[in-house]
Design an enzyme around this catalytic site. Structure first.
Site, PDB file in Angstrom:
ATOM      1  NE  ARG A 256      -1.730   1.905   3.499  1.00 19.47           N
ATOM      2  CZ  ARG A 256      -1.621   1.818   4.827  1.00 19.47           C
ATOM      3  NH1 ARG A 256      -2.294   0.915   5.499  1.00 19.47           N
ATOM      4  NH2 ARG A 256      -0.831   2.646   5.483  1.00 19.47           N
ATOM      5  CG  HIS A 260      -6.246   2.382   6.487  1.00 16.28           C
ATOM      6  ND1 HIS A 260      -6.456   1.095   6.063  1.00 16.28           N
ATOM      7  CD2 HIS A 260      -7.380   2.765   7.119  1.00 16.28           C
ATOM      8  CE1 HIS A 260      -7.674   0.711   6.435  1.00 16.28           C
ATOM      9  NE2 HIS A 260      -8.249   1.698   7.073  1.00 16.28           N
ATOM     10  CE1 TYR A 269       1.268   3.072   8.843  1.00 18.75           C
ATOM     11  CE2 TYR A 269       0.049   4.805   9.952  1.00 18.75           C
ATOM     12  CZ  TYR A 269       0.182   3.918   8.900  1.00 18.75           C
ATOM     13  OH  TYR A 269      -0.770   3.896   7.921  1.00 18.75           O
TER      14      TYR A 269
END
Lengths: 370, 468
Positions: A256, A260, A269
């Site tokens: 990805r 998200h 993160y």
């Protein structure tokens, strides 16, 4: 982490070279230059649709958008392998699959604009609308496959989900039932390395593909950024299901590249070096390299592909912004297929509630109250 | 054409964002989706793509500023003619209410991240595990200020806790909408509903509370009348003010009434000298001297008597039900001019009151309106209305019905006029009555008879004997 199953199926290298592999090549023999170019065109268009939708969210025109950037090969390769009578049970990120299924681009974003509870009629395209509940759609797929089995048709159910979903009870239950009844269903897991902010290694100490054999479901671990490997693996799994071979689990290893959803910030993160590393494995890049070596890429082809993508983006933008607001009472329209007394009462109550907002009502109440 | 771009909610349920940097300046040409700014929300720093192709005209907010969702941040000239009114600007005047702010809902993030990817293992404490020294069990985290329940720390030791975010006043969306429309801050309203819920009536009560003292009888000159006639304003030739509060409510009521009820207005001018003489004699009577009976009370009484003879004037057209509601009581509304607008409080069951009772009720209504204590109950449920335009020195008019009512009677000023009296011209006390009625409910015959009855009573009070 120890790599328990290193045999990742890859038919197209990062450099755009075709890697021969006897057990898979027969499934993609028909993928000539023209067919590969068609897949490339799809991938360019869906990436453009995806970036336009992201921009529309930033401009306040969509409430939320789950980008698929980086997962184009996994979605296009698998979706183009399906028959029109196969039924798709997606998560919320399979917008490229919906595009392949012929869903209108405006209908794709309708639900993300908050204008409808679902954007399209599943039965016109044989694809369910996005499932926000993680993994719930896998149960629907197994159920649908059991139905197909009992109807004695050779249609197959395919369900899409992510690496995180494999930790959900629903997905595990779906696999148990699929194996028990040898249901014609393909479990297509896009392992994009991140369950929102949780890296896949936290919840899977072995490869995701290794989970399926425990349920009695054979699995494949493929390079999800390789559209040829994805096509081959999906065709193989579909053929098994159609011919009574039962379910197959495919782990498409991809990445990805974006957040998200548009409400997420992966820089909080995620190591930027990781993203840089995966950019070299971009699914469009390597197919472009192969097509260039095959002589399929010409300035005319590039221009025509770009024009196609721009047209799709313009159609999406115009369709999104021009979408009429829904009637508030339409929220009751597709809850049940048949009339329902409780719902009718709720609809009447809600209609009354809505009228209580108007100034006319206020005046009438003020003056009409005995 | 100028297009204004307002800060959208860039996440899910965010109320504000900070503009980290502008990448364009006024005068720059931009393409659609060109990266024009970096914006930081509670969740992420995001690139803002231009929503238009054109030329940047104004940056409404500088970099480094926290902007509320919905505030304009940049304007573009996208070419073409200006729209007469830019709808995107219409909510600009509405400043976001800070009290209504919500905490950003951080979807996808749980509590503070524990580094390392795995939760730290802790020793589990059992109920009988007394041998484990308390200190080694689970040292309280630095952020934890709550002392163990068994050993409450003295209050003075407890670190000061920030005041909890004040909960917004409890109400329902339609009532919040009403309050917003009327410009009422719900924080200022006391809820009387279940568990302190703020109701529609509470909001309306707040309007009347905040009204300056109105005057039912005397003209309210207001501040403008005090200004010199030569000056209508200072330097400006026009000024604008938002349509809100009572003005908005009144406007909606008048439009609704004027365009749903077909109005008919009739006039009757009468010699009310006998009524004036009656009032004089009552004032001279020790029994009635302090009752404060005036012409309005007599008109009110006459109206109640006339309603009894022609009930269709005291009805309501219930369109949704497809029914005509006949009231068997009279809730007599009296229009009251206040500096902030029109109020129509009413006297409940006015038909049961005698002249003295009516005069007392009118006085009470006046006092309540002056004190700003008119109750919501007194403002609702009227069935027919009187408006006293005579106090402004006016003779006649075509009043608009109070919505939902069938008739409204305007009483003009009492004037001494040359009038026919016993075959000669004499100086008499003369008054004009104007009656508007809803022709859906009342035909000309009933309306005329009703008005004639009132006129008859005022012209010859003794005729009441023939009517009751």
């Amino acid at each position: 982490m120890i790599d328990f199953s290193p045999q990742l199926v890859q038919l197209l290298s990062i450099d755009g070279e075709r890697i021969p592999r006897g057990d898979f090549d027969s499934w993609v023999e028909d993928l000539d230059g023209a067919a590969l170019l068609a897949l490339y065109r799809d991938m360019v268009v869906v990436r453009r649709i995806d970036t336009e939708a992201t921009a529309l969210q930033r401009q306040g025109e969509l409430g939320l958008w789950p980008p698929l950037l980086g997962q184009e090969a996994a979605q296009i390769g698998s979706a183009r392998a399906l028959r029109s009578d196969d039924f798709i049970f997606p998560s919320y990120r399979e917008n490229a699959v919906a595009y392949c299924r012929g869903v209108n681009v405006t209908d794709i974003v309708k639900v993300w604009r908050g204008n409808a509870l679902s954007g399209w009629d599943p039965y016109t395209v044989n694809m369910a609308t996005p499932a926000i509940i993680i993994g719930a759609q896998t149960l629907h797929a197994t159920g649908w496959a059991l139905g197909a089995q009992r109807d004695d048709v050779d249609s197959v159910a395919i369900t899409y989900f992510g690496d995180g979903a494999t930790s959900e009870g629903d997905v595990n239950e779906a696999m148990v039932f699929a194996a028990s009844f040898q249901a014609p269903v393909v479990f297509f897991c896009q392992n994009n390395q991140w369950a929102i902010s949780e890296p896949v290694g936290v919840q899977a100490h072995r490869n995701i593909a290794d989970r399926a054999p425990g349920f009695g479901i054979p699995s494949l671990r493929i390079d999800g950024n390789d559209v040829i490997a994805v096509t081959a693996a999906t065709r193989m799994a579909l053929d098994r299901a159609r011919t009574g071979g039962g379910p197959t689990f495919i782990e498409a290893v991809t990445y990805r590249m974006g957040p998200h959803t548009t409400a997420d910030d992966p820089t909080r993160y995620r190591d930027p070096a990781e993203l840089a590393e995966w950019k070299t494995r971009d699914p469009l890049l390597r197919l472009h390299r192969l097509l260039t070596s095959l002589g399929e890429i010409t300035p005319e082809v590039e221009a025509a592909t770009a024009a196609l993508a721009d047209a799709a983006a313009a159609e999406l933008r115009a369709g999104c912004i021009g979408m009429p607001d829904p009637e508030p009472l339409s929220v009751f329209d597709h809850v049940y297929t048949t009339p329902n007394a409780t719902l009718e009462r709720q609809r009447a109550d809600y209609a009354g509630y809505l009228t209580s907002f108007s100034a006319e009502h206020d005046i009438a109440e003020q003056n009409g109250k005995a | 054409m100028i297009k204004v771009f307002k800060l959208p909610d860039l996440g899910e349920g965010l109320t504000e964002s900070e503009i980290v940097a502008w990448l364009v300046a006024p005068g720059d040409a931009v393409t659609l989706n060109q990266h024009i700014a970096d914006v930081e929300t509670a969740k992420a720093v995001v690139e803002l793509p231009s929503p238009f192709a054109g030329v940047v005209r104004v940056l409404h907010q500088p970099a480094g500023v926290v902007v509320h969702v919905g505030e304009p941040i940049v304007s573009f000239d996208i070419g073409g003619a200006d729209e007469p009114t830019d709808s995107t600007l219409k909510t600009d005047a509405v400043a976001p209410a800070p009290v209504e702010q919500r905490e950003a809902n951080l979807v996808g993030y749980g509590p503070a991240v524990e580094r390392g990817g795995h939760p730290q293992r802790r020793t589990r404490t059992g109920a009988g595990d007394a041998s484990v020294p308390a200190a080694s069990v689970e040292p309280p985290a630095a952020a934890s200020v709550a002392p163990p329940a068994a050993a409450p720390a003295p209050a003075s030791v407890e670190p000061p806790v920030a005041a909890p975010a004040r909960e917004r006043p409890r109400s329902t969306p339609p009532v919040r909408a009403l309050a917003r429309d009327l410009g009422i801050d719900l924080n200022m309203v006391t809820g009387t509903g279940k568990d302190g819920l703020i109701t529609r009536d509470d909001v309306r009560a707040r309007i009347t509370e905040s009204l300056p003292a109105p005057d039912l009888h005397g003209a309210e000159p207001g501040a403008t009348a005090a200004q010199p006639a030569t000056s209508l304003g200072d330097d400006v030739r026009e000024s604008r003010s938002p349509i809100k509060s009572l003005r908005k409510l009144t406007a909606a009521a008048m439009v609704q009434s004027a365009f749903t009820a077909p109005h008919v207005t009739e006039f009757l001018t009468i010699d009310v000298t006998p009524t004036v003489e009656l009032l004089d004699s009552l004032r001279a009577d020790r029994q009635f001297a302090d009752a404060g009976i005036g012409i309005l009370a007599v008109v009110a009484k006459a109206l109640c008597l006339a309603v009894a003879r022609t009930p269709s004037l005291n009805t309501r057209w219930d369109e949704p039900a497809g029914e005509i509601v006949q009231y068997h009581y009279v809730n007599l509304g009296v229009a009251a001019a206040t500096p902030r607008g029109l109020l129509v409080p009413n006297i409940g069951d006015a038909e049961r009151l005698d002249l003295r009772g009516l005069a007392a009720a009118l006085a009470e209504l006046t006092t309540a309106a002056r004190a700003g204590t008119t109750t919501p109950a007194a403002l609702s449920g009227g069935t027919i209305t009187i408006t006293n335009i005579g106090v402004f020195g006016i003779d006649a008019g075509t009043p608009i019905l109070n919505p939902g009512e069938a008739a409204i009677l305007a009483m003009g000023a009492i004037r001494s006029r040359p009038w026919e009296y016993r075959g000669e011209v004499a100086l008499r006390k003369v008054l004009t009555l104007s009656l508007s009625f809803d022709h859906r409910l009342v035909d000309g015959e009933q309306g005329s008879r009703f008005l004639a009855d009132i006129g008859t009573i005022l012209a010859d009070p003794a005729r009441v004997l023939t009517m009751v």
